[in-house]
Design an enzyme around this catalytic site. Structure first.
Site, PDB file in Angstrom:
ATOM      1  N   HIS A  78      -6.238   0.501   6.164  1.00  0.00           N
ATOM      2  CA  HIS A  78      -5.956   1.782   6.583  1.00  0.00           C
ATOM      3  C   HIS A  78      -7.098   0.912   7.998  1.00  0.00           C
ATOM      4  O   HIS A  78      -6.690   2.056   9.092  1.00  0.00           O
ATOM      5  CB  HIS A  78      -7.015   3.199   6.445  1.00  0.00           C
ATOM      6  CG  HIS A  78      -6.187   3.231   5.008  1.00  0.00           C
ATOM      7  ND1 HIS A  78      -6.998   2.626   3.811  1.00  0.00           N
ATOM      8  CD2 HIS A  78      -5.500   4.761   4.342  1.00  0.00           C
ATOM      9  CE1 HIS A  78      -5.978   3.523   2.542  1.00  0.00           C
ATOM     10  NE2 HIS A  78      -5.506   4.369   3.333  1.00  0.00           N
TER      11      HIS A  78
ATOM     12  N   GLU B 136      -4.116  14.845   1.854  1.00  0.00           N
ATOM     13  CA  GLU B 136      -4.060  14.112   1.033  1.00  0.00           C
ATOM     14  C   GLU B 136      -4.422  15.070  -0.259  1.00  0.00           C
ATOM     15  O   GLU B 136      -4.848  14.117  -1.086  1.00  0.00           O
ATOM     16  CB  GLU B 136      -5.772  12.922   0.980  1.00  0.00           C
ATOM     17  CG  GLU B 136      -5.048  12.613   2.730  1.00  0.00           C
ATOM     18  CD  GLU B 136      -3.508  11.482   2.436  1.00  0.00           C
ATOM     19  OE1 GLU B 136      -3.352  11.385   1.397  1.00  0.00           O
ATOM     20  OE2 GLU B 136      -2.828  11.108   3.550  1.00  0.00           O
TER      21      GLU B 136
ATOM     22  N   HIS C  38       1.040  -1.363  -0.083  1.00  0.00           N
ATOM     23  CA  HIS C  38      -0.144  -0.067   0.093  1.00  0.00           C
ATOM     24  C   HIS C  38       0.970   1.031   0.497  1.00  0.00           C
ATOM     25  O   HIS C  38       1.733   1.623   0.742  1.00  0.00           O
ATOM     26  CB  HIS C  38      -1.421   0.219   0.400  1.00  0.00           C
ATOM     27  CG  HIS C  38      -1.839   0.966   0.863  1.00  0.00           C
ATOM     28  ND1 HIS C  38      -3.436   0.713   0.325  1.00  0.00           N
ATOM     29  CD2 HIS C  38      -1.517   2.851   1.275  1.00  0.00           C
ATOM     30  CE1 HIS C  38      -4.090   1.515   0.610  1.00  0.00           C
ATOM     31  NE2 HIS C  38      -3.083   3.123   1.098  1.00  0.00           N
ATOM     32  N   ALA C  39       0.954   2.039  -0.899  1.00  0.00           N
ATOM     33  CA  ALA C  39       2.164   3.267  -1.084  1.00  0.00           C
ATOM     34  C   ALA C  39       1.574   3.743   0.333  1.00  0.00           C
ATOM     35  O   ALA C  39       0.658   4.668   0.325  1.00  0.00           O
ATOM     36  CB  ALA C  39       1.208   3.621  -2.313  1.00  0.00           C
TER      37      ALA C  39
ATOM     38  N   TYR D 194      -9.023  11.447   3.477  1.00  0.00           N
ATOM     39  CA  TYR D 194      -9.400  11.265   2.105  1.00  0.00           C
ATOM     40  C   TYR D 194     -10.713  11.902   2.083  1.00  0.00           C
ATOM     41  O   TYR D 194     -10.992  12.602   1.100  1.00  0.00           O
ATOM     42  CB  TYR D 194      -9.576  10.100   2.102  1.00  0.00           C
ATOM     43  CG  TYR D 194      -8.251   9.123   2.420  1.00  0.00           C
ATOM     44  CD1 TYR D 194      -6.896  10.024   1.738  1.00  0.00           C
ATOM     45  CD2 TYR D 194      -8.305   8.541   3.430  1.00  0.00           C
ATOM     46  CE1 TYR D 194      -5.876   8.951   2.209  1.00  0.00           C
ATOM     47  CE2 TYR D 194      -6.360   8.005   4.060  1.00  0.00           C
ATOM     48  CZ  TYR D 194      -5.909   8.052   3.135  1.00  0.00           C
ATOM     49  OH  TYR D 194      -4.513   7.137   3.423  1.00  0.00           O
TER      50      TYR D 194
ATOM     51  N   HIS E  96       2.246  14.489  -1.272  1.00  0.00           N
ATOM     52  CA  HIS E  96       3.201  14.613  -0.302  1.00  0.00           C
ATOM     53  C   HIS E  96       4.056  14.731  -0.040  1.00  0.00           C
ATOM     54  O   HIS E  96       4.464  14.873   0.715  1.00  0.00           O
ATOM     55  CB  HIS E  96       3.092  12.944   1.181  1.00  0.00           C
ATOM     56  CG  HIS E  96       1.410  12.546   0.898  1.00  0.00           C
ATOM     57  ND1 HIS E  96       0.516  13.077   2.025  1.00  0.00           N
ATOM     58  CD2 HIS E  96       0.580  10.689   0.683  1.00  0.00           C
ATOM     59  CE1 HIS E  96      -0.787  12.575   1.302  1.00  0.00           C
ATOM     60  NE2 HIS E  96      -0.389  10.793   1.009  1.00  0.00           N
TER      61      HIS E  96
ATOM     62  N   HIS F  98      -0.323  11.595  -6.319  1.00  0.00           N
ATOM     63  CA  HIS F  98      -1.064  11.007  -5.556  1.00  0.00           C
ATOM     64  C   HIS F  98       0.777  11.274  -4.117  1.00  0.00           C
ATOM     65  O   HIS F  98       0.547  12.338  -3.223  1.00  0.00           O
ATOM     66  CB  HIS F  98      -1.968  10.444  -4.733  1.00  0.00           C
ATOM     67  CG  HIS F  98      -2.011  10.069  -3.675  1.00  0.00           C
ATOM     68  ND1 HIS F  98      -3.576  11.256  -2.708  1.00  0.00           N
ATOM     69  CD2 HIS F  98      -1.576   9.832  -2.025  1.00  0.00           C
ATOM     70  CE1 HIS F  98      -3.783  10.648  -1.389  1.00  0.00           C
ATOM     71  NE2 HIS F  98      -2.598   9.729  -1.310  1.00  0.00           N
ATOM     72  N   GLU F  99       1.369  10.134  -4.268  1.00  0.00           N
ATOM     73  CA  GLU F  99       1.957  10.067  -3.540  1.00  0.00           C
ATOM     74  C   GLU F  99       3.733  11.619  -3.587  1.00  0.00           C
ATOM     75  O   GLU F  99       4.104  12.421  -2.736  1.00  0.00           O
ATOM     76  CB  GLU F  99       2.791   9.088  -3.406  1.00  0.00           C
ATOM     77  CG  GLU F  99       2.455   7.780  -3.147  1.00  0.00           C
ATOM     78  CD  GLU F  99       1.902   7.536  -1.841  1.00  0.00           C
ATOM     79  OE1 GLU F  99       2.565   8.130  -1.006  1.00  0.00           O
ATOM     80  OE2 GLU F  99       0.301   7.219  -1.932  1.00  0.00           O
TER      81      GLU F  99
END
Ligand code: X8Z
Ligand code: ZN
Length: 631
Positions: A506, A404, A346-347, A516, A380, A376-377
């Protein structure tokens, strides 16, 4: 002579004092403020070092899931928790007495010690329960539908590939049941322990429940009400999508597999949790006769690599004059699934809190879904780099939803026909009316469909944490809520002998999920702001619609975005959001504006098709299981 020497000495002494004063205290500081600032600066540095140790141990476990690495991670965290806990009473001494607002904010943030408030024994037990769930999730494999003796199939990429590409309900049902039976049910005891001890920690921190502990990060007593209001605001659009999809699935699969008025059987939607429905879109494309932008096959044709996908994201941020990825990112990240060891696929993106040491760990494949996750990553990572000069208390986002949303905004821009044409992944940069509806629908299957799912995940956990559901009905309650709020149901009957929530990452990893939900609302607010700033969106101008706005290369947009991000958690999120977007609330108006043309189309189309809107019953959850909640 003597007098001027004394004067000189005095000036040197003052200068030396000012130089050694902690930052922010150059003018007038009360003695206590001064003492507090010295204390906080020193302790912040020590805390940063301890957190770095924690993260390194956790990262090493995440990229090599062994029992030894799990134990090391727990031991490092437990030792640090003891030291972190000692900090809280020291800081509390200052809380009512200092005047400086910034100091107060830091002291308040740092004195909230979360799980660290527990006794050493409880802390260790809690960490053990959480990481046991994480390990189970990371290492669960299932048996092949075609070859029952091959039980080596992993979620990423094997099961996900079948969910995306198989349209055989029996095969899909098989993978659904395999996954939930193995990743969910065996974790019941660990989950119960987690609920007990997280609640104990919340009480020690003076919160009514762990749900209220989670909510306090939003620094807004009305945030939960605001959440309910946002869910209600998007519900008409969601119900229109739901009705249309169910109607098309019913046409495709027939009444036995998909009834035309109840919940949608979730295994048919292309995602294990039915949190996005775009993977199975070819079954319910509004205009199937018009060609689609097939980015995955275009990437394959052009021999895209995983590295190239990350470079693409890096280029986007650089085009905005934002931070480039540092060299260490490329050396220390794990961007593909290794073949020699299990990892947590999971990323995730990591801030190692020193020397711009930021990393990503994920099992990237070359396709459209992962192109989104990569962005998405990287969002962050960009945030980490933007606020790296803040003290440790502020090295996070002011609202958990902001973190997020950053990469998602970039992904919204990247996915436009305009941008895809710029980077050679689409032959056309403009869409005619039918293709526009197809594209908007695909985006809605990711973004709008996600909202009721995210809403349920934490509303469910709030109910559990607040002790509103009897433990013996935890599983039924989960599916009742999924049915009620999202209109989907499992493909097979589930009872309270099963325990399905830990089938979602999660839940195992203790990751709060409201972030999210918030991000899926905020990202449209951010997007509209950046599109307006870059003049790529002009209201009522058919040549500059919101859904084909690409703010790539726009320095004004980049400046505003950077300004917003560098603040980190140093200020309350509302004024910071207001400066960036003009709005000081989580407001679904921008999302609804984005999807307005689709909503109009769906209303007409559902009427034309005679598609029923809404869902009333579920066949797959026991009827006597009714937790106390309302819609
Ligand atoms: O967990 C994630 C990211 C890491 S923060 C990949 N997401 C949620 C999920 O997969 O459930 C991104 C969107 C929702
Ligand atoms: Zn994320």
């Amino acid at each position: 002579m003597m007098r001027s020497l004394l004067l000189l000495l005095a000036i040197v002494a003052i200068f030396a004092t000012v130089k050694s004063m902690p930052s922010g205290c150059e003018d007038t500081c009360s003695a206590l403020d001064f003492e507090a600032r010295v204390f906080i600066e020193r302790e912040s540095e020590l805390l940063r070092q301890r957190r770095r140790q924690d993260f390194i141990a956790a990262y090493n476990y995440n990229i090599n899931v062994t029992e030894a690495n799990r134990q090391t991670m727990i031991n490092v965290a437990t030792a640090n928790a003891v030291l972190n806990k000692e900090l809280a009473p020291e800081l509390q001494k200052y809380l009512d007495k200092i005047d400086d607002e910034d100091l107060l904010r830091q002291a308040r943030i740092l004195s909230n010690v979360g799980f660290d408030a527990l006794s050493e024994k409880d802390y260790k037990e809690l960490k053990n329960a959480i990481t046991a769930m994480q390990s189970n999730y990371a290492t669960t494999t299932v048996c092949s539908f075609f070859n029952k003796s091959d039980c080596s199939l992993t979620l990423e990429p094997h099961i996900q590939e079948r969910l995306s590409n198989s349209r055989d309900p029996e095969e899909l049902k098989h993978y659904w049941k395999e996954w939930y039976d193995k990743a969910g049910t065996p974790m019941r005891k660990n989950f119960t322990k987690y609920v007990q001890l997280s609640s104990k920690a919340a009480h020690l921190n003076n919160f009514m429940s762990y749900a209220d502990y989670w909510l306090h990060f939003y620094e807004d007593n009305e945030f939960e009400e605001n959440l309910d209001a946002a869910y209600k605001a998007i519900l008409p659009l969601y119900r229109a999508i739901h009705a249309y999809v169910r109607h098309r699935l019913n046409e495709h699969y027939g009444n036995v597999t998909v009834p035309d008025n109840g919940n949608i059987p979730m295994h048919l939607l292309g995602n294990m949790w039915a949190q996005n429905w775009d993977e199975a879109m070819e079954l319910y494309t509004p205009y199937p006769e018009v060609p689609f932008l097939d980015v995955t096959s275009e990437m394959e044709k052009q021999n895209y690599t995983v590295e190239k996908m990350f470079q693409l994201g890096d280029e986007f941020f650089k085009s905005l004059n934002m931070r480039p990825l540092p060299e260490s990112f490329w050396n220390l990240s794990v961007l593909k699934r290794p073949t020699d060891r299990p990892i947590v696929c999971h990323a995730s993106a990591w801030d190692m809190l020193q020397d711009s040491d930021v990393r990503i760990k994920m099992c990237t494949e070359v396709d459209t879904h992962y192109l989104y996750v990569v962005h998405h990553e990287l969002g962050h990572i960009q945030y980490y780099l933007q606020y790296e000069n803040q003290p440790v208390a502020y090295r996070s986002s002011a609202n958990p939803g902001f973190h997020e949303a950053v990469g998602d905004v970039i992904a919204l821009s990247v996915s436009t026909p305009k941008h895809l044409k710029t980077i050679g992944l689409s032959p056309t940069g403009q869409l005619d009316a039918k293709r526009r509806i197809n594209e908007l629908f695909k985006t809605a299957l990711k973004k709008v469909v996600f909202l009721p799912f995210a809403y349920t995940l934490d509303k469910y956990r709030y109910s559990v944490f607040r002790d509103e559901i009897d433990e013996s009905t935890w599983n039924c309650a989960f599916w009742r809520m999924r049915s009620m709020f999202t209109g989907v149901e499992p493909p097979v009957v589930r009872t309270d002998r099963d325990f399905d929530p830990p089938a979602k990452y999660h839940i195992d990893a203790d990751v709060e999920y409201l972030r999210y939900f918030a991000a899926h609302i905020f990202q449209f607010q951010f997007y509209k702001a950046l599109c307006t700033l870059s003049k790529q969106y002009v209201p009522n101008d058919i040549n500059r619609p919101l859904d084909n706005c690409d703010f790539f290369n726009n320095k004004a947009a980049g400046r505003a975005f950077s300004k917003f991000l560098t603040v980190g958690n140093s200020k309350h999120w509302k004024p910071v959001l207001e400066e960036f977007t003009g709005d000081d609330e989580m407001n679904p108006a921008a999302l609804l504006e984005y999807f307005a043309p689709l909503y109009e189309w769906l209303k007409t189309e559902n009427k034309r098709l005679g598609a029923i809107v809404g869902w009333e019953h579920t066949d797959k959850v026991a009827p006597d299981c009714c937790p106390p909640f309302s819609t």
